[in-house]
Design a protein around this motif. Structure first.
Motif, mmCIF file in Angstrom:
data_model
loop_
_atom_site.group_PDB
_atom_site.id
_atom_site.type_symbol
_atom_site.label_atom_id
_atom_site.label_comp_id
_atom_site.label_asym_id
_atom_site.label_seq_id
_atom_site.Cartn_x
_atom_site.Cartn_y
_atom_site.Cartn_z
ATOM 1 N N LEU A 1 1.020 -1.246 0.036
ATOM 2 C CA LEU A 1 0.006 -0.047 -0.001
ATOM 3 C C LEU A 1 0.971 1.193 0.170
ATOM 4 O O LEU A 1 0.459 2.322 -0.518
ATOM 5 N N ILE A 2 2.066 1.172 0.408
ATOM 6 C CA ILE A 2 2.995 2.160 0.575
ATOM 7 C C ILE A 2 3.309 2.496 -1.171
ATOM 8 O O ILE A 2 3.326 3.573 -1.275
ATOM 9 N N ALA A 3 3.675 1.266 -1.581
ATOM 10 C CA ALA A 3 4.038 1.619 -3.115
ATOM 11 C C ALA A 3 2.647 2.116 -3.763
ATOM 12 O O ALA A 3 2.969 2.675 -4.929
ATOM 13 N N ALA A 4 1.587 1.705 -3.390
ATOM 14 C CA ALA A 4 0.400 2.173 -4.177
ATOM 15 C C ALA A 4 0.012 3.712 -4.092
ATOM 16 O O ALA A 4 -0.377 4.422 -4.852
ATOM 17 N N GLY A 5 0.502 4.203 -3.003
ATOM 18 C CA GLY A 5 0.651 5.596 -2.658
ATOM 19 C C GLY A 5 1.362 6.354 -4.057
ATOM 20 O O GLY A 5 1.065 7.390 -4.561
ATOM 21 N N ALA A 6 2.546 5.745 -4.363
ATOM 22 C CA ALA A 6 3.199 6.283 -5.392
ATOM 23 C C ALA A 6 2.685 5.871 -7.008
ATOM 24 O O ALA A 6 3.071 6.438 -7.814
ATOM 25 N N ASP A 7 2.158 4.780 -6.871
ATOM 26 C CA ASP A 7 1.369 3.994 -8.201
ATOM 27 C C ASP A 7 0.001 3.685 -7.781
ATOM 28 O O ASP A 7 -0.117 2.400 -7.606
ATOM 29 N N PRO A 8 -1.048 4.720 -8.052
ATOM 30 C CA PRO A 8 -2.331 4.282 -7.584
ATOM 31 C C PRO A 8 -2.901 2.831 -8.573
ATOM 32 O O PRO A 8 -3.865 2.176 -8.238
ATOM 33 N N SER A 9 -2.361 2.660 -9.781
ATOM 34 C CA SER A 9 -2.752 1.635 -10.562
ATOM 35 C C SER A 9 -2.070 0.250 -10.260
ATOM 36 O O SER A 9 -2.571 -0.566 -10.686
ATOM 37 N N LEU A 10 -1.195 0.392 -8.975
ATOM 38 C CA LEU A 10 -0.855 -1.038 -8.608
ATOM 39 C C LEU A 10 -1.634 -2.045 -8.161
ATOM 40 O O LEU A 10 -2.637 -2.062 -7.393
ATOM 41 N N ASP A 11 -1.412 -3.244 -8.706
ATOM 42 C CA ASP A 11 -1.931 -4.384 -8.436
ATOM 43 C C ASP A 11 -1.272 -5.262 -7.211
ATOM 44 O O ASP A 11 -0.368 -5.989 -7.537
ATOM 45 N N PRO A 12 -1.654 -5.105 -6.235
ATOM 46 C CA PRO A 12 -1.160 -5.979 -5.008
ATOM 47 C C PRO A 12 -0.925 -7.385 -5.279
ATOM 48 O O PRO A 12 -0.008 -7.942 -4.891
ATOM 49 N N GLY A 13 -1.971 -7.954 -5.662
ATOM 50 C CA GLY A 13 -2.003 -9.372 -5.812
ATOM 51 C C GLY A 13 -0.648 -9.891 -6.548
ATOM 52 O O GLY A 13 -0.250 -10.998 -6.472
ATOM 53 N N ARG A 14 -0.325 -9.242 -7.838
ATOM 54 C CA ARG A 14 0.905 -9.522 -8.613
ATOM 55 C C ARG A 14 2.002 -9.688 -7.625
ATOM 56 O O ARG A 14 2.762 -10.705 -7.684
ATOM 57 N N TRP A 15 2.217 -9.023 -6.791
ATOM 58 C CA TRP A 15 3.415 -9.052 -5.928
ATOM 59 C C TRP A 15 3.397 -9.991 -4.722
ATOM 60 O O TRP A 15 4.384 -10.547 -4.348
ATOM 61 N N LEU A 16 2.290 -10.089 -4.083
ATOM 62 C CA LEU A 16 1.967 -11.223 -3.261
ATOM 63 C C LEU A 16 2.307 -12.496 -3.881
ATOM 64 O O LEU A 16 2.913 -13.330 -3.580
ATOM 65 N N HIS A 17 1.978 -12.659 -5.251
ATOM 66 C CA HIS A 17 2.168 -13.983 -5.863
ATOM 67 C C HIS A 17 3.681 -14.170 -6.006
ATOM 68 O O HIS A 17 4.130 -15.275 -6.002
ATOM 69 N N GLU A 18 4.508 -12.879 -6.600
ATOM 70 C CA GLU A 18 5.965 -13.098 -6.475
ATOM 71 C C GLU A 18 6.714 -13.514 -5.161
ATOM 72 O O GLU A 18 7.456 -14.362 -5.390
ATOM 73 N N LEU A 19 6.098 -12.995 -4.066
ATOM 74 C CA LEU A 19 6.770 -13.472 -3.058
ATOM 75 C C LEU A 19 6.157 -14.773 -2.598
ATOM 76 O O LEU A 19 7.221 -15.733 -2.150
ATOM 77 N N ASP A 20 5.214 -15.400 -2.991
ATOM 78 C CA ASP A 20 4.905 -16.797 -3.142
ATOM 79 C C ASP A 20 6.023 -17.533 -3.769
ATOM 80 O O ASP A 20 6.186 -18.809 -3.247
ATOM 81 N N ARG A 21 6.133 -16.981 -4.976
ATOM 82 C CA ARG A 21 7.126 -17.677 -5.813
ATOM 83 C C ARG A 21 8.495 -17.814 -5.471
ATOM 84 O O ARG A 21 8.988 -19.091 -5.382
ATOM 85 N N LEU A 22 8.885 -16.884 -4.704
ATOM 86 C CA LEU A 22 10.219 -16.746 -4.173
ATOM 87 C C LEU A 22 10.298 -17.911 -2.876
ATOM 88 O O LEU A 22 11.348 -18.276 -2.740
ATOM 89 N N ALA A 23 9.331 -18.060 -2.357
ATOM 90 C CA ALA A 23 9.320 -18.895 -1.303
ATOM 91 C C ALA A 23 9.145 -20.580 -1.553
ATOM 92 O O ALA A 23 9.345 -21.387 -0.601
ATOM 93 N N ALA A 24 8.668 -21.006 -2.791
ATOM 94 C CA ALA A 24 8.356 -22.036 -3.336
ATOM 95 C C ALA A 24 9.813 -23.073 -3.113
ATOM 96 O O ALA A 24 10.845 -22.642 -3.572
ATOM 97 N N GLY A 25 9.651 -24.088 -2.408
ATOM 98 C CA GLY A 25 10.835 -24.846 -2.044
ATOM 99 C C GLY A 25 11.775 -24.731 -1.303
ATOM 100 O O GLY A 25 12.856 -25.255 -1.020
ATOM 101 N N VAL A 26 11.458 -23.459 -0.623
ATOM 102 C CA VAL A 26 12.439 -23.182 0.419
ATOM 103 C C VAL A 26 12.337 -23.720 1.841
ATOM 104 O O VAL A 26 10.962 -23.842 2.167
ATOM 105 N N ASP A 27 13.094 -24.417 2.391
ATOM 106 C CA ASP A 27 13.005 -25.221 3.836
ATOM 107 C C ASP A 27 13.575 -25.057 4.701
ATOM 108 O O ASP A 27 13.961 -25.753 5.712
ATOM 109 N N SER A 28 14.623 -24.092 4.634
ATOM 110 C CA SER A 28 15.826 -23.808 5.667
ATOM 111 C C SER A 28 16.070 -22.460 5.453
ATOM 112 O O SER A 28 16.053 -21.717 4.349
ATOM 113 N N LEU A 29 16.922 -21.801 6.512
ATOM 114 C CA LEU A 29 17.417 -20.541 6.314
ATOM 115 C C LEU A 29 18.477 -20.426 5.480
ATOM 116 O O LEU A 29 18.646 -19.557 4.522
ATOM 117 N N PRO A 30 19.453 -21.471 5.404
ATOM 118 C CA PRO A 30 20.536 -21.635 4.166
ATOM 119 C C PRO A 30 19.936 -21.509 2.810
ATOM 120 O O PRO A 30 20.259 -20.845 1.993
#
Length: 260
Positions: free
Chosen positions: A24-53
């Motif tokens: 939402l902070i980013a949406a202040g700079a860009d009102p057309s921002l679609d938050p869902g797209r970036w939540l999915h990107e965070l999901d993608r980055l987490a896929a298959g990760v099972d430890s801190l290393p």
């Protein structure tokens, strides 16, 4: 509702969701921002990760996230979608990525608001991560070295756990907004500073931010609105110390003087 209204509603909770609030902070700079797209990107980055290393390998080796040392004050460094797209940021925005990807992967991490340089920590340990430096692990001596380099503090300034307190979500968001406040004050125009200051005031009452918001509204020819904002803030508080009240009353009168 616009981004500011949505942000105000979201942060009314004691510990709002960090990923949604940062977007939402980013949406202040860009009102057309679609938050869902970036939540999915965070999901993608987490896929298959099972430890801190594995998390650190994913973010800093495979995906190439890094600190933007060459253009530290670029406002995009504080806006989560740009950080995710460009793979560059400043310590606190990279910390948001690390914390949120870790949360999705079941790896708890917390922000550490060390003065001068934001860190990430494994809760309940002295294991700190410098996400601006590729997720480098720091012991207490390493944290102190970072602190003294970042702040210029000499040996007379005591370093210890009191400078390594956990940062709440609201504190993280406040620090992100303070970074943007400084960047836009140096060059960005009053409209950008306005939404930043409105979000900042939603997190904590701050006399200086309130006066600055009034001035920013005045810069846009909205002197009456700025004066009413300050008056409303004073009316809504039963206790305001006299020096603070005097400064705010003066700020309101100065804005109203432009209407005569």
């Amino acid at each position: 509702m616009d981004a500011v209204q949505r942000f105000v509603r979201l942060v009314s909770a004691p510990e709002p969701p960090l990923d949604e609030a940062a977007l939402l902070i980013a949406a202040g700079a860009d009102p057309s921002l679609d938050p869902g797209r970036w939540l999915h990107e965070l999901d993608r980055l987490a896929a298959g990760v099972d430890s801190l290393p594995r998390l650190l390998r994913r973010l800093f080796l495979e995906e190439g996230f890094r600190g933007n040392a060459s253009n530290y004050y670029d406002p995009r460094n504080s806006l989560l979608p740009h950080v995710l797209t460009r793979r560059t940021g400043i310590p606190i925005s990279l910390a948001v990525v690390c914390i949120e990807v870790g949360r999705r992967a079941g790896i708890p991490l917390e922000g550490v608001g060390m003065p001068g340089h934001f860190l990430v920590r494994v809760p309940g340990t002295d294991q700190h991560l410098d996400v601006f430096d590729g997720g480098r692990r720091l012991d207490l001596a390493g944290c102190e070295a970072r602190f003294r380099t970042a702040t210029g503090a000499g040996p007379r300034i005591r370093f210890g756990p009191h400078l390594l307190a956990r940062a709440s979500t609201r504190e993280i968001l406040s620090r992100m907004l303070e970074n943007l406040r400084g960047v836009y004050r140096a060059g960005g125009g009053p409209a950008r500073r306005e939404w930043v200051l409105r979000m900042r005031l939603a997190l904590r009452a701050d006399e200086a931010a309130l006066v600055e918001l009034g001035e920013v509204l005045g810069e846009q020819g909205r002197w009456g609105e700025g004066a009413r904002l300050i008056d409303s803030w004073l009316t809504g508080r039963a206790r305001v110390d006299p020096p603070t009240r005097d400064r705010l009353v003066l700020a309101s009168r100065t804005l109203r003087a432009h209407l005569n």
